[in-house]
Structures are given as C-alpha cells and as structure tokens.
Motif scaffolding. Sequence first.
Motif, PDB file in Angstrom:
ATOM      1  N   SER A  73      -3.998 -38.792 -93.094  1.00 28.33           N
ATOM      2  CA  SER A  73      -4.268 -38.915 -91.662  1.00 28.33           C
ATOM      3  C   SER A  73      -4.961 -37.656 -91.168  1.00 28.33           C
ATOM      4  O   SER A  73      -4.431 -36.557 -91.313  1.00 28.33           O
ATOM      5  CB  SER A  73      -2.964 -39.106 -90.891  1.00 28.33           C
ATOM      6  OG  SER A  73      -2.294 -40.257 -91.338  1.00 28.33           O
ATOM      7  N   SER A  74      -6.131 -37.826 -90.579  1.00 31.56           N
ATOM      8  CA  SER A  74      -6.895 -36.697 -90.026  1.00 31.56           C
ATOM      9  C   SER A  74      -6.779 -36.723 -88.511  1.00 31.56           C
ATOM     10  O   SER A  74      -6.881 -37.784 -87.895  1.00 31.56           O
ATOM     11  CB  SER A  74      -8.359 -36.788 -90.441  1.00 31.56           C
ATOM     12  OG  SER A  74      -8.466 -36.793 -91.853  1.00 31.56           O
ATOM     13  N   PHE A  75      -6.599 -35.542 -87.916  1.00 34.65           N
ATOM     14  CA  PHE A  75      -6.299 -35.468 -86.492  1.00 34.65           C
ATOM     15  C   PHE A  75      -6.769 -34.152 -85.895  1.00 34.65           C
ATOM     16  O   PHE A  75      -7.151 -33.231 -86.611  1.00 34.65           O
ATOM     17  CB  PHE A  75      -4.790 -35.614 -86.263  1.00 34.65           C
ATOM     18  CG  PHE A  75      -3.970 -34.673 -87.103  1.00 34.65           C
ATOM     19  CD1 PHE A  75      -3.739 -33.357 -86.707  1.00 34.65           C
ATOM     20  CD2 PHE A  75      -3.433 -35.091 -88.315  1.00 34.65           C
ATOM     21  CE1 PHE A  75      -3.001 -32.483 -87.488  1.00 34.65           C
ATOM     22  CE2 PHE A  75      -2.682 -34.223 -89.102  1.00 34.65           C
ATOM     23  CZ  PHE A  75      -2.468 -32.914 -88.689  1.00 34.65           C
ATOM     24  N   THR A  76      -6.711 -34.074 -84.568  1.00 29.75           N
ATOM     25  CA  THR A  76      -6.932 -32.842 -83.820  1.00 29.75           C
ATOM     26  C   THR A  76      -5.696 -32.593 -82.970  1.00 29.75           C
ATOM     27  O   THR A  76      -5.247 -33.496 -82.250  1.00 29.75           O
ATOM     28  CB  THR A  76      -8.174 -32.944 -82.907  1.00 29.75           C
ATOM     29  OG1 THR A  76      -9.320 -33.190 -83.722  1.00 29.75           O
ATOM     30  CG2 THR A  76      -8.382 -31.657 -82.118  1.00 29.75           C
ATOM     31  N   ILE A  77      -5.167 -31.390 -83.049  1.00 25.54           N
ATOM     32  CA  ILE A  77      -4.016 -31.001 -82.234  1.00 25.54           C
ATOM     33  C   ILE A  77      -4.503 -30.830 -80.788  1.00 25.54           C
ATOM     34  O   ILE A  77      -5.536 -30.218 -80.541  1.00 25.54           O
ATOM     35  CB  ILE A  77      -3.397 -29.685 -82.759  1.00 25.54           C
ATOM     36  CG1 ILE A  77      -2.877 -29.880 -84.191  1.00 25.54           C
ATOM     37  CG2 ILE A  77      -2.303 -29.180 -81.834  1.00 25.54           C
ATOM     38  CD1 ILE A  77      -1.748 -30.877 -84.331  1.00 25.54           C
ATOM     39  N   THR A  78      -3.754 -31.371 -79.819  1.00 22.00           N
ATOM     40  CA  THR A  78      -4.172 -31.294 -78.417  1.00 22.00           C
ATOM     41  C   THR A  78      -3.395 -30.250 -77.619  1.00 22.00           C
ATOM     42  O   THR A  78      -3.851 -29.828 -76.562  1.00 22.00           O
ATOM     43  CB  THR A  78      -4.020 -32.660 -77.726  1.00 22.00           C
ATOM     44  OG1 THR A  78      -2.660 -33.084 -77.834  1.00 22.00           O
ATOM     45  CG2 THR A  78      -4.950 -33.683 -78.373  1.00 22.00           C
ATOM     46  N   SER A  79      -2.228 -29.844 -78.116  1.00 20.59           N
ATOM     47  CA  SER A  79      -1.479 -28.754 -77.484  1.00 20.59           C
ATOM     48  C   SER A  79      -0.691 -28.042 -78.572  1.00 20.59           C
ATOM     49  O   SER A  79      -0.301 -28.651 -79.567  1.00 20.59           O
ATOM     50  CB  SER A  79      -0.550 -29.264 -76.381  1.00 20.59           C
ATOM     51  OG  SER A  79       0.391 -30.176 -76.891  1.00 20.59           O
ATOM     52  N   ASN A  80      -0.491 -26.744 -78.417  1.00 19.37           N
ATOM     53  CA  ASN A  80       0.181 -25.948 -79.446  1.00 19.37           C
ATOM     54  C   ASN A  80       1.489 -26.618 -79.864  1.00 19.37           C
ATOM     55  O   ASN A  80       2.293 -27.001 -79.012  1.00 19.37           O
ATOM     56  CB  ASN A  80       0.470 -24.545 -78.937  1.00 19.37           C
ATOM     57  CG  ASN A  80      -0.787 -23.767 -78.615  1.00 19.37           C
ATOM     58  OD1 ASN A  80      -1.897 -24.218 -78.880  1.00 19.37           O
ATOM     59  ND2 ASN A  80      -0.620 -22.587 -78.046  1.00 19.37           N
ATOM     60  N   THR A  81       1.677 -26.747 -81.172  1.00 19.07           N
ATOM     61  CA  THR A  81       2.880 -27.405 -81.677  1.00 19.07           C
ATOM     62  C   THR A  81       3.132 -27.006 -83.127  1.00 19.07           C
ATOM     63  O   THR A  81       2.210 -26.610 -83.832  1.00 19.07           O
ATOM     64  CB  THR A  81       2.769 -28.938 -81.567  1.00 19.07           C
ATOM     65  OG1 THR A  81       4.024 -29.528 -81.917  1.00 19.07           O
ATOM     66  CG2 THR A  81       1.677 -29.495 -82.475  1.00 19.07           C
ATOM     67  N   ASN A  82       4.379 -27.141 -83.545  1.00 18.18           N
ATOM     68  CA  ASN A  82       4.691 -26.924 -84.963  1.00 18.18           C
ATOM     69  C   ASN A  82       5.168 -28.226 -85.614  1.00 18.18           C
ATOM     70  O   ASN A  82       5.636 -28.221 -86.739  1.00 18.18           O
ATOM     71  CB  ASN A  82       5.710 -25.801 -85.149  1.00 18.18           C
ATOM     72  CG  ASN A  82       7.032 -26.105 -84.497  1.00 18.18           C
ATOM     73  OD1 ASN A  82       7.203 -27.124 -83.841  1.00 18.18           O
ATOM     74  ND2 ASN A  82       7.988 -25.210 -84.669  1.00 18.18           N
TER      75      ASN A  82
END
Length: 192
Positions: A73-82
């Motif tokens: 799964s390829s994605f873009t993070i939209t808000s800082n997260t772990n």
Amino acid sequence: FTLFCCQLNAQKKWQDETLQIAEMEQKGAARMMEALDANSLFSNASSDFNIHHYRCEWKLDPAIRFIEGKVTSSFTITSNTNNIIFDLVDSLKVDSVLYLGSKILYSRPGNHTLKINFPVTLNANTNGSVIIYYQGVPPNISGFGTFISTTHAGVPVTWTLSEPFGSMEWWPCKNGLNDKADSLDILITTPD
C-alpha cells in the motif's frame, strides 16, 4: 414496418428495465448511506494518510474458501503520526508488516482494523508504503456477495460483487468512499 415497431418496443422495454434497475440500486445505496455514520462510510481507517496505490498479490484456490495475500500500500501522510489504521476484517490473520524492508509492529484492535506502528513519527506530506502479509477465511459480512466460493457447471469458482464496500474482506485497505486509491494492481495465483 411491423419489425421496426417490434424493435422499438424491445429497445424501449430494455431501456425501461435498465432505468428501473439503476433506480433500485440508487435507492438501496441511499438507504445504506442514511444508516451509516457519515464519518465512517463503512471505514474505521484513520484519516491521517491518503492512499494512492495497492498492489495485491493473492493465492486463491476456487475450491477452498481461503485467501493468502501480500499487499503493498502506497500512501501520503496528511498529519504527523507514528501509526496508521487500515480496514481489514478480523477473520483475516496478519502474518507480518514491512516498512522500508524491515518488520514493524502492528496490532489488531478489533472492529475490523489493522493498526500499523511506525518506528518513528512520519511527518505530514511524507510518502511511504507498507507491505502486509496476511491469510484466512473471508466472511461475507457486507451482504453484497463479497467473497463467494461456489461452483459453476460443476467447476469451483470464486467471485465478488462488492462494490464499493467489500474491499476489507479481501485486503487491508481504506474501505470508505472518502479516500479511494488512484490505481490498483492485482496478481492472482491459482491452481491449474
């Protein structure tokens, strides 16, 4: 003239039936959407990432109701997260999750979810991907004919009619209508 009239009547009847089917499907979808929590849209996936692409590699035997899968799964993070949360039915067992070529921690908190824990915090606008290995017997919880194992003319077949809500019964995904992938590759290995 008679043949022409018969053709027009048959065409009109077909158009009327097609319109009736479309209206029934639209009404059914509207009832389902009314019954849903507007925020979930059949999904408990987290909103801190946008999905772009799935590469699904499945081993299926139509004679056996079972799936073994590897999904990238390829994605873009939209808000800082772990961590991020995918939808995946609880009956499918996750074997491992890889991020940047290394195994990382994950949990199955219930409610048909898979929580992936990154070793570091990923900043907004970071592109990433995970590889998820899993297997199991998919249920048929959505009511759309999501993962069907049956026979046709005595030959085992597997089929689906799960648009747009049954993906989580096949692979880890964002199952809602509010974030669909841009593209998808599916590779299926079956017995001869």
